[in-house]
Enzyme design. Sequence first.
Site: not given
Ligand code: ABN
Ligand code: CU
Length: 709
Positions: A323, A325, A327-328, A331, A409, A411
């Site tokens: 992931a 996280d 860019g996709e 934050a 998700a 974490y």
């Molecule tokens: N760790 C991947 C992720 C991040 C945010 C939302 C869904 C999935």
């Molecule tokens: Cu970890």
Amino acid sequence: MERLSQLSLHATASTSPPVSPPHPLDPLTTQEIKAVSQVVRSHYKDTNVIFNTITLREPTKKIYYDWKEKNGFKPPRLAYFVVTENSHVGVHEGVVDIPSLTVVESKATSGVQPILTPQDLQSTEEIVRNDPRVIEQCIISGIPKEDMKNVYCDAWTIGYDERWGSSRRLQQALMYWRSHEDDSHYSHPLDFCPIVDMNEGKVVFIDIPARRRKVSKHKHSSFHPKHISEKFGTKENPSGFRNDAKPINITQPDGVSFTMDGNVMQWSNFNFHIGFNYREGIVLSDMNYNDHGKMRPMFHRISLSEMIVPYGCPDYPHQRKHALDIGEYGAGLCTNPLSLGCDCKGVIHYLDAHFTDKEGEPLTIKNAVCIHEEDDGVLFKHSDFRDDFRTTVVTRGKRLIISQIFTAANYEYCLYWILRQDGTIKLEIRLTGILNTYICAEGEETGPWGTQVYPQVNAHNHQHLFSLRLDPRIDGDNNSAATSDSISGPGATGSPENAYGNAFCAEKTVFKSVKDSLTHPTFARTWDIFNPTHINPYSGKPSSYKLVSTFTPPLLAKDGSLVKKRAPWAAWTTQVVPYKDEGLGYGRLYPSGDHVAQWSGDGSRGMREWIGDGKDVIENTDILFFHTFGITHFPAPEDFPVMPTEIFDLMLRPRHFFTENPCLDVKPSYARTTTEVKAGKVGHDECTLDVDKTSQLAFEKTSGSCCKK
Ligand code: ABN
Ligand code: CU
């Protein structure tokens, strides 16, 4: 994209423009977001657009400092937008000039996919639950049809899968089951992975592993209070919580010692702007230090520009689990509303964050950024041994913390930007939340790629790597950077230059070109960012900020892997490139490219493009310093069912920036001269300046202090 100055105006909305906030770097207000979405909607009037992003388009550095320092024009107030439409593969993106309510740039970009919003991810669960092929797979997994309401998924972008490339907007659904809606589903992963086309709103494929595993029959492991009382409660102590919960409260009777003028912070000689956007979250800009009346620039902009969490299990379909996280998913978009006294303690100032929803309506996260102070322990101290340490000065420090917590998700990432009174800037990250888990069969070996953290729960090895983006401005625009290695002196013991073998020094290697700046950590390595023309009169060395960062694991994915291709920045611990007004947010903001979702990692984008042939000169010029840091995570049962925060951090310390300890003017808590000691002034009242009257001895009723006779 075409630049503003060269453009014809495309579309205007008829309503009156919203009032802009006072500072050019202030995030867009809800009124601005609403106004921009109306302008964009009328620009694409024959199209059913879905809003993805509306955010501040920050001014270029030149325009900003012309205004700030050279009496120039106030920068234009611009918004960058991304919209999608179901019939177009790719995005429509552009820029709106807010005061004139005009689209001043627009283009259709094909072959890319936009960031996934929380709204995009939330819709996936229902699609998956209602799909007959998914229901069939659930039955094979041991979950009856009637129980589909208890089937959950964490929707992730697919990352990149060459079966579809970026031709469809895809999510992968990581599947789980709960026996009750209050369970934590991470103790009941399922073994298959549906792929969902977001535009069509349907499952297009299901990845099924060769080896099938039925859903675990073990009880859920969870962490909410009701589960703790079930797990540990007794007749005497039904809650099951430890019996040592005496309150620790923080008192700040006179409030805070910072002031904020809108988003401009003034705290203990620091002066800077606090911004926030959908992608990087907190952004600290225009950071200056008031050095006894002289405002000295330190950094133009500091942020986390990207991160990657690559997983290390080679078995299909986990090979694609990684992931990016920031860019996709963003934050900013994934940030939590914070609660007073829980997420943050003390006297708190909050900032809200505003985004757009799918319809172009403003969406607000209350209390997205927490700003507060904490006691920072001893700032400096010295006592004289000659009179049994009675002659002394002890000065306690405080620190300013600007924080946010975002949920990726499973974490949680708690980000703390910490300022100390000696000019140090720290970033502390606390990683908590829940491991990403996969099913293992009863008695199955997880092999070297993962750990069984609970019966039938396999947590795969992975890394959490961040890209810190520093746009330095140390005593001016032109800066350089270098490695600084602690090395033993030359020559063997007994040699003329090192007769006793004790010599050691710091060896500084200045980066001349981009290629030189692609470094890895070594034993006792730090990095300097400095102004080669601003020399400290005492040390004769350039005014610098030293990066001290020890959480610097190497990227473990190999050359040619998807991970290494999509995170070209993660291959090195540092990368320094010239600043250029290019890219989505100007100034080379995003090292995995502007549109990250479903990028194959091929071609020249982001850091790979900026590095180029490595020959660009980066000495004594306007530079960007990127730093990769983080941790490698080999899961263990202690990380389950929720992780106690794992802490990693880094520091930027002023070196040769000041001519002496910059916090000598912080008032000591306690000071006593030798003359006062000799005169017998050693009691509580005579010798103290600011002793904290709330401190007391643990096992005595009377209050105590550090200087009692
Ligand atoms: N760790 C991947 C992720 C991040 C945010 C939302 C869904 C999935
Ligand atoms: Cu970890």
